[in-house]
Write a protein that holds these residues in place. Structure first.
Motif, PDB file in Angstrom:
ATOM      1  N   LEU A  27       0.844  -1.230   0.020  1.00  0.00           N
ATOM      2  CA  LEU A  27       0.051   0.184   0.001  1.00  0.00           C
ATOM      3  C   LEU A  27       0.809   1.301   0.067  1.00  0.00           C
ATOM      4  O   LEU A  27       0.531   2.349  -0.708  1.00  0.00           O
ATOM      5  N   GLY A  28       1.847   1.230   0.815  1.00  0.00           N
ATOM      6  CA  GLY A  28       2.728   2.473   1.026  1.00  0.00           C
ATOM      7  C   GLY A  28       4.107   2.623   0.739  1.00  0.00           C
ATOM      8  O   GLY A  28       4.569   3.687   0.787  1.00  0.00           O
ATOM      9  N   GLY A  29       4.573   1.381   0.720  1.00  0.00           N
ATOM     10  CA  GLY A  29       6.054   1.332   0.320  1.00  0.00           C
ATOM     11  C   GLY A  29       7.051   2.024   1.725  1.00  0.00           C
ATOM     12  O   GLY A  29       6.624   1.906   2.837  1.00  0.00           O
ATOM     13  N   HIS A  30       7.881   2.815   0.940  1.00  0.00           N
ATOM     14  CA  HIS A  30       9.064   3.445   1.969  1.00  0.00           C
ATOM     15  C   HIS A  30       8.153   4.308   2.929  1.00  0.00           C
ATOM     16  O   HIS A  30       8.630   4.756   4.033  1.00  0.00           O
ATOM     17  N   GLU A  31       7.138   5.131   2.196  1.00  0.00           N
ATOM     18  CA  GLU A  31       6.572   6.186   2.799  1.00  0.00           C
ATOM     19  C   GLU A  31       5.782   5.614   4.224  1.00  0.00           C
ATOM     20  O   GLU A  31       5.674   6.093   5.486  1.00  0.00           O
ATOM     21  N   ALA A  32       5.411   4.382   4.131  1.00  0.00           N
ATOM     22  CA  ALA A  32       4.757   3.831   5.118  1.00  0.00           C
ATOM     23  C   ALA A  32       5.543   3.306   6.346  1.00  0.00           C
ATOM     24  O   ALA A  32       5.491   3.693   7.553  1.00  0.00           O
ATOM     25  N   VAL A 284      -9.365  -3.627   6.250  1.00  0.00           N
ATOM     26  CA  VAL A 284      -9.026  -2.235   7.103  1.00  0.00           C
ATOM     27  C   VAL A 284      -8.739  -1.270   6.061  1.00  0.00           C
ATOM     28  O   VAL A 284      -9.000  -0.190   6.001  1.00  0.00           O
ATOM     29  N   GLY A 285      -7.680  -1.620   5.285  1.00  0.00           N
ATOM     30  CA  GLY A 285      -7.104  -0.694   4.660  1.00  0.00           C
ATOM     31  C   GLY A 285      -7.857  -0.453   3.278  1.00  0.00           C
ATOM     32  O   GLY A 285      -7.967   0.875   3.115  1.00  0.00           O
ATOM     33  N   LEU A 291     -10.364   7.779   3.299  1.00  0.00           N
ATOM     34  CA  LEU A 291     -10.282   8.823   4.222  1.00  0.00           C
ATOM     35  C   LEU A 291      -8.891   9.251   4.559  1.00  0.00           C
ATOM     36  O   LEU A 291      -8.503  10.378   5.090  1.00  0.00           O
ATOM     37  N   MET A 292      -7.774   8.372   3.932  1.00  0.00           N
ATOM     38  CA  MET A 292      -6.478   8.681   4.267  1.00  0.00           C
ATOM     39  C   MET A 292      -5.511   8.465   3.263  1.00  0.00           C
ATOM     40  O   MET A 292      -6.012   7.642   2.135  1.00  0.00           O
ATOM     41  N   GLU A 293      -4.274   8.796   3.248  1.00  0.00           N
ATOM     42  CA  GLU A 293      -3.340   8.633   2.032  1.00  0.00           C
ATOM     43  C   GLU A 293      -2.860   7.261   2.256  1.00  0.00           C
ATOM     44  O   GLU A 293      -3.017   6.486   3.266  1.00  0.00           O
ATOM     45  N   VAL A 297      -2.548   4.996   5.745  1.00  0.00           N
ATOM     46  CA  VAL A 297      -3.497   3.674   6.030  1.00  0.00           C
ATOM     47  C   VAL A 297      -2.510   2.437   6.232  1.00  0.00           C
ATOM     48  O   VAL A 297      -2.674   1.709   7.176  1.00  0.00           O
ATOM     49  N   ALA A 298      -1.360   2.391   5.437  1.00  0.00           N
ATOM     50  CA  ALA A 298      -0.455   1.207   5.668  1.00  0.00           C
ATOM     51  C   ALA A 298       0.166   1.072   6.987  1.00  0.00           C
ATOM     52  O   ALA A 298       0.308   0.288   7.783  1.00  0.00           O
ATOM     53  N   ALA A 299       0.578   2.324   7.394  1.00  0.00           N
ATOM     54  CA  ALA A 299       1.210   2.382   8.690  1.00  0.00           C
ATOM     55  C   ALA A 299       0.050   2.196   9.887  1.00  0.00           C
ATOM     56  O   ALA A 299       0.500   1.486  11.149  1.00  0.00           O
TER      57      ALA A 299
END
Length: 334
Positions: A27-32, A284-285, A291-293, A297-299
């Motif tokens: 879902l988010g990669g390094h950002e998560a 959940v994701g 509602l979220m980036e 969401v991944a975090a």
């Protein structure tokens, strides 16, 4: 064959442990990963304290449900049973090990499995009743326009499904003696096994009825403990989201995360991995993405599962092993 099953089970459990990280990377990669690293430590500690409090609430509920029928059961003993059962539930596909562990531990205390099954059924029915009440309130909130949530049809279907399950359980309880007299569905075993099976079912029914006939104050306390447990446990995702987005939320936000967890836990029953892994994270994701980036969401999913799943396994494993080793030498009630 037994060794092959154990290795397969171990592989499934390992995949379940890695599922939150895999879904989060997808879902988010390094950002998560960066967002997880910035999660507030005090808030994570608070989530851990809430989890421990939830274990103790359920332990108190077991004590009230048993009402001394399984011998003296203090808070420590009930807490050990609760943690061992939750570990088995999280470590087996479909949570099948939870009920089996509960029956085994009570049997070692001299409480027959048929009667223990009735206690476990009352406990699960209490959970279902609470969820039905909460879903009804959430459906009413959407119909009155108090909130504008997506997936209204899904919310209504979940509420209807829970109501039908509760109705079905009630009908089976009421008509069980009549069903047992209808022999065709019990024709597969021999007469001796059929009679024994019928006696066990009727014994469980009597225990269930006796439990439901506890004083109203006790029943109210059981339901109150049940409600408080789920209100706290299903606030974990809300706290995870607050820690990720770094700003205050509203009651509607809390209610949405509560609903998200209810729907995700229902979806997790269809997962072949222990603890509903994979299905829970994806559900959940998917419900949080509007509602979220994606990285947020991944975090949030990782933090939530860390406290609501991995902590259950980590803390429950030694308790489970100690409980099983302690009761192995005692005679099992029949």
């Amino acid at each position: 064959m037994a060794m092959t099953w154990r290795w397969r089970h171990l592989g499934l459990l390992l995949l379940a442990l890695l599922a939150p990280l895999l879904v989060s990377w997808w879902l988010g990669g390094h950002e998560a990963l960066a967002t997880i690293g910035a999660f507030p430590g005090p808030l994570l500690a608070l989530m851990g304290i809430i989890t421990v409090l939830c274990w103790n609430l359920n332990a108190a509920r077991w004590r009230l449900l048993l009402s001394g029928r399984a011998g003296h059961l203090g808070q420590d003993g009930a807490l050990a049973i609760e943690m061992a059962v939750k570990f088995a539930l999280c470590a087996t596909p479909g949570g099948s090990g939870g009920a089996a562990t509960f029956l085994l531990l009570l049997a070692r205390r001299g409480f027959p499995p048929a009667r223990a099954t009735a206690i476990y059924l009352v406990d699960q029915s209490c959970d279902l009743l609470f969820f039905a009440v909460m879903l009804s309130l959430l459906v009413a909130a959407t119909l009155t326009g108090a909130v504008d949530w997506p997936h209204r049809t899904l919310i209504g279907a979940a509420s209807l499904g829970l109501g039908l399950v509760l109705l079905g359980l009630g009908l089976i309880l009421a008509w069980l003696p009549w069903l047992l007299r209808r022999r065709p569905w019990l024709a597969w075993p021999g007469p001796r096994r059929r009679r024994r099976f019928a006696r066990q079912l009727l014994s469980g029914r009597r225990t269930l009825i006796a439990t439901l006939r506890l004083p109203p104050s006790v029943l109210a306390s059981i339901f109150g403990l049940c409600g408080l447990h789920w209100l706290l446990r299903y606030s974990l995702l809300y706290l995870a989201v607050l820690g990720i987005i770094g700003q205050g939320g509203t009651l509607a936000d809390w209610a949405w995360t509560f609903l998200v967890q209810m729907l995700a836990m229902a979806a997790s029953q269809f997962s072949v991995l222990p603890g509903g892994a994979g299905a829970a994270e994806i559900s959940v994701g998917a419900l949080l993405l509007p509602l979220m980036e994606p990285g947020q969401v991944a975090a949030a999913v990782v933090i939530w599962r860390l406290v609501s799943y991995h902590l259950y396994l980590l803390a429950g494993a030694p308790v489970f092993l100690i409980q099983v080793a302690r009761w192995l030498g005692r005679p099992v009630a029949s």
